[in-house]
Design an enzyme around this catalytic site. Structure first.
Site, PDB file in Angstrom:
ATOM      1  N   GLY A 134      -4.495   3.214  -9.670  1.00 10.44           N
ATOM      2  CA  GLY A 134      -4.246   2.446  -8.440  1.00 10.44           C
ATOM      3  C   GLY A 134      -3.627   3.349  -7.381  1.00 10.44           C
ATOM      4  N   ARG A 145       0.136  22.682   1.252  1.00 12.59           N
ATOM      5  CA  ARG A 145       0.936  23.587   2.092  1.00 12.59           C
ATOM      6  C   ARG A 145       1.790  24.533   1.244  1.00 12.59           C
ATOM      7  NH1 ARG A 145       1.402  20.632   7.657  1.00 12.59           N
ATOM      8  NH2 ARG A 145      -0.844  20.374   7.889  1.00 12.59           N
ATOM      9  N   ARG A 188     -12.061   4.468 -11.340  1.00 12.44           N
ATOM     10  CA  ARG A 188     -11.940   4.477 -12.806  1.00 12.44           C
ATOM     11  C   ARG A 188     -13.127   5.264 -13.354  1.00 12.44           C
ATOM     12  NH1 ARG A 188      -7.783   1.540 -13.022  1.00 12.44           N
ATOM     13  NH2 ARG A 188      -7.570  -0.400 -11.877  1.00 12.44           N
ATOM     14  N   SER A 239      -3.611   7.915 -15.962  1.00 12.56           N
ATOM     15  CA  SER A 239      -3.920   9.264 -15.466  1.00 12.56           C
ATOM     16  C   SER A 239      -3.260  10.311 -16.364  1.00 12.56           C
ATOM     17  CB  SER A 239      -3.396   9.433 -14.044  1.00 12.56           C
ATOM     18  OG  SER A 239      -3.710   8.304 -13.274  1.00 12.56           O
ATOM     19  N   ASP A 288       6.669   2.171 -13.410  1.00 16.52           N
ATOM     20  CA  ASP A 288       6.820   2.064 -14.864  1.00 16.52           C
ATOM     21  C   ASP A 288       6.504   3.377 -15.588  1.00 16.52           C
ATOM     22  OD1 ASP A 288       4.160   2.025 -14.167  1.00 16.52           O
ATOM     23  OD2 ASP A 288       3.585   0.488 -15.610  1.00 16.52           O
ATOM     24  N   MET A 347       2.890  -7.925  -7.714  1.00 16.41           N
ATOM     25  CA  MET A 347       2.145  -7.115  -8.691  1.00 16.41           C
ATOM     26  C   MET A 347       3.057  -6.591  -9.799  1.00 16.41           C
ATOM     27  SD  MET A 347      -0.689  -4.895  -6.718  1.00 16.41           S
ATOM     28  CE  MET A 347      -2.379  -5.440  -6.741  1.00 16.41           C
ATOM     29  N   GLY A 348       2.436  -6.068 -10.820  1.00 18.47           N
ATOM     30  CA  GLY A 348       3.163  -5.525 -11.975  1.00 18.47           C
ATOM     31  C   GLY A 348       2.637  -6.174 -13.239  1.00 18.47           C
ATOM     32  N   ARG A 349       1.469  -5.683 -13.699  1.00 22.43           N
ATOM     33  CA  ARG A 349       0.816  -6.310 -14.846  1.00 22.43           C
ATOM     34  C   ARG A 349       1.681  -6.196 -16.096  1.00 22.43           C
ATOM     35  NH1 ARG A 349      -4.894  -4.125 -14.993  1.00 22.43           N
ATOM     36  NH2 ARG A 349      -5.127  -5.252 -13.045  1.00 22.43           N
ATOM     37  N   HIS A 379      -2.978  -7.366  -3.341  1.00 22.78           N
ATOM     38  CA  HIS A 379      -3.131  -5.953  -2.986  1.00 22.78           C
ATOM     39  C   HIS A 379      -2.489  -5.545  -1.670  1.00 22.78           C
ATOM     40  CE1 HIS A 379      -5.953  -6.294  -6.280  1.00 22.78           C
ATOM     41  NE2 HIS A 379      -5.919  -4.990  -6.370  1.00 22.78           N
ATOM     42  N   ARG A 394      -0.031  -2.861  -2.037  1.00 20.93           N
ATOM     43  CA  ARG A 394      -0.387  -1.463  -2.313  1.00 20.93           C
ATOM     44  C   ARG A 394      -0.655  -0.659  -1.047  1.00 20.93           C
ATOM     45  NH1 ARG A 394      -3.843  -1.479  -7.617  1.00 20.93           N
ATOM     46  NH2 ARG A 394      -5.600  -0.921  -6.303  1.00 20.93           N
TER      47      ARG A 394
HETATM   48  O1  F6P Z   1      -1.438   0.028  -9.279  1.00 22.25           O
HETATM   49  C1  F6P Z   1      -0.822  -0.816 -10.212  1.00 22.25           C
HETATM   50  C2  F6P Z   1      -1.309  -2.197 -10.028  1.00 22.25           C
HETATM   51  O2  F6P Z   1      -1.117  -2.499  -8.683  1.00 22.25           O
HETATM   52  C3  F6P Z   1      -0.706  -3.264 -10.888  1.00 22.25           C
HETATM   53  O3  F6P Z   1       0.526  -3.714 -10.454  1.00 22.25           O
HETATM   54  C4  F6P Z   1      -1.776  -4.311 -10.844  1.00 22.25           C
HETATM   55  O4  F6P Z   1      -1.705  -5.160 -11.931  1.00 22.25           O
HETATM   56  C5  F6P Z   1      -3.027  -3.490 -10.856  1.00 22.25           C
HETATM   57  O5  F6P Z   1      -2.702  -2.258 -10.252  1.00 22.25           O
HETATM   58  C6  F6P Z   1      -4.195  -4.099 -10.155  1.00 22.25           C
HETATM   59  O6  F6P Z   1      -5.290  -3.265 -10.326  1.00 22.25           O
HETATM   60  P1  F6P Z   1      -6.683  -3.435  -9.588  1.00 22.25           P
HETATM   61  O7  F6P Z   1      -6.536  -2.876  -8.221  1.00 22.25           O
HETATM   62  O8  F6P Z   1      -7.638  -2.675 -10.418  1.00 22.25           O
HETATM   63  O9  F6P Z   1      -6.946  -4.912  -9.556  1.00 22.25           O
END
Ligand code: F6P
Length: 326
Positions: free
Chosen positions: A15, A29, A76, A109, A134, A174-176, A256, A259
């Site tokens: 992500g 740099r 991915r 990764s 995490d 977020m935070g699976r 999202h 992000r």
């Molecule tokens: O980048 C981590 C994360 O944002 C998690 O918190 C979230 O569950 C996951 O990515 C979502 O992933 P995707 O963009 O593949 O739906």
């Protein structure tokens, strides 16, 4: 004797996270300072397998420090999970005369880096880039601070309407598998209850709180829910609360939007420090390590530890949030 590094491949993976671009800029740099060439591997491991690799000049990273997302793209890769895919990736790196790689990403990764470096002689340095925070071996990951600020600002806006209507709101962040975003956002935004995956908070506890607050005429309540918590997502919890206890609620899933956006100064400085350190570590002979900052000091962790060890969430913060939200 460790082999001299003349060319580095840099890529972002998993992500995207605000600050990844600042890290890439610092890598390019710093490498220039040491007279090392840098190539961009676009779309992470996918681009490595497909040979999507281009030289990066110091000018090409101008004007990206403030940008969210990743200019190197991310994707991915199923192919990289297979031996054949990794062999192809190795051949592509060799063709491009890449002596070492710097990967910016999360635990997936790092897992890729760990497997690849156990099979091939191209060393990797890992930088923790994920909004989830995490990753073991660092206090903060690149992107976390920005994501928390974005979520907190969004909740502040929901607070305006929620308190005007005296409503109960569930806000999913977020935070699976990790509750850092929920915990820090919840504290920063003054949530009544915070649900995180690391600890079970029975719904009954929330109900007790709602009952108490309705008796004291506090009708507006905000609950922050990490998407991966045991009680289900925000929608599911809101439904249960309505069906079993009669509390009407509104639900907002921030998704999202957390992000994206321009990285905060915390993320820009962290990413810059880590990108700079990654190149310096390679020059000084470090190989196959993940970097982080703990108590303001650079820390080096093996990929194996970074993947397998768990960074504990600070439960005192959750207790504090509960005490403050009477
Ligand atoms: O980048 C981590 C994360 O944002 C998690 O918190 C979230 O569950 C996951 O990515 C979502 O992933 P995707 O963009 O593949 O739906």
């Amino acid at each position: 004797m460790t082999k001299e590094i003349k060319k580095i491949g840099v890529f972002t993976s998993g992500g995207d996270a605000p600050g990844m671009n600042a890290a890439v800029r610092a890598v390019v740099r710093t490498a220039k300072y040491y007279d090392i060439g840098v190539a961009a591997i676009y779309q992470g491991y996918k681009g490595m397998v497909e040979g999507n690799i281009q030289p990066l000049s110091t000018r090409s990273v101008a004007n990206i420090i403030q940008r969210g997302g990743t200019v190197l793209k991310t994707a991915r890769s199923e192919e990289f999970r297979n031996r054949d895919g990794r062999m192809q990736a190795y051949e592509n790196l060799k063709d491009q005369k890449i002596d070492a790689c710097i990967v910016i990403g999360g635990d997936g990764s790092y897992t890729g880096a760990n497997i690849f470096t156990s099979e091939y002689d191209i060393p990797f340095i890992g930088l923790p880039g994920t909004i989830d925070n995490d990753i073991y071996g660092t206090d903060l990951t690149i992107g976390f601070d920005t994501a928390v600020n974005t979520a907190m600002e969004a909740i502040d806006k929901i607070r305006d309407t929620g308190s005007s209507h005296d409503r109960l709101f569930f806000i999913e962040v977020m935070g699976r598998h990790a509750g850092y975003i929920a915990l820090h956002t919840g504290i920063g935004a003054g949530a009544s209850t915070i649900f995180i995956p690391e600890t079970v908070t029975p719904i009954e506890k929330l109900i007790e709180k709602l009952n108490r607050s309705s008796k004291s005429n506090k009708l507006f309540n905000m609950v922050v829910v990490a998407e991966g918590n045991e009680n289900g997502d925000a929608m599911t919890i809101a439904k249960k609360v309505k069906e079993h206890y009669g509390y009407e609620a509104r639900v907002t899933i921030l998704g999202h939007l957390q992000r994206g956006g321009s990285p905060t100064s915390v993320d820009r400085v962290l990413a810059t420090r880590l990108g700079y350190s990654a190149v310096k570590c390679l020059v000084e002979g470090d190989r196959n390590i993940a970097l982080g900052i703990i108590n303001d000091k650079l820390e080096k962790t093996s990929f194996a530890d970074a993947i397998s060890k768990k960074k504990d969430i600070n439960k005192d913060l959750l207790d504090m949030a509960n005490i403050l939200s009477l």
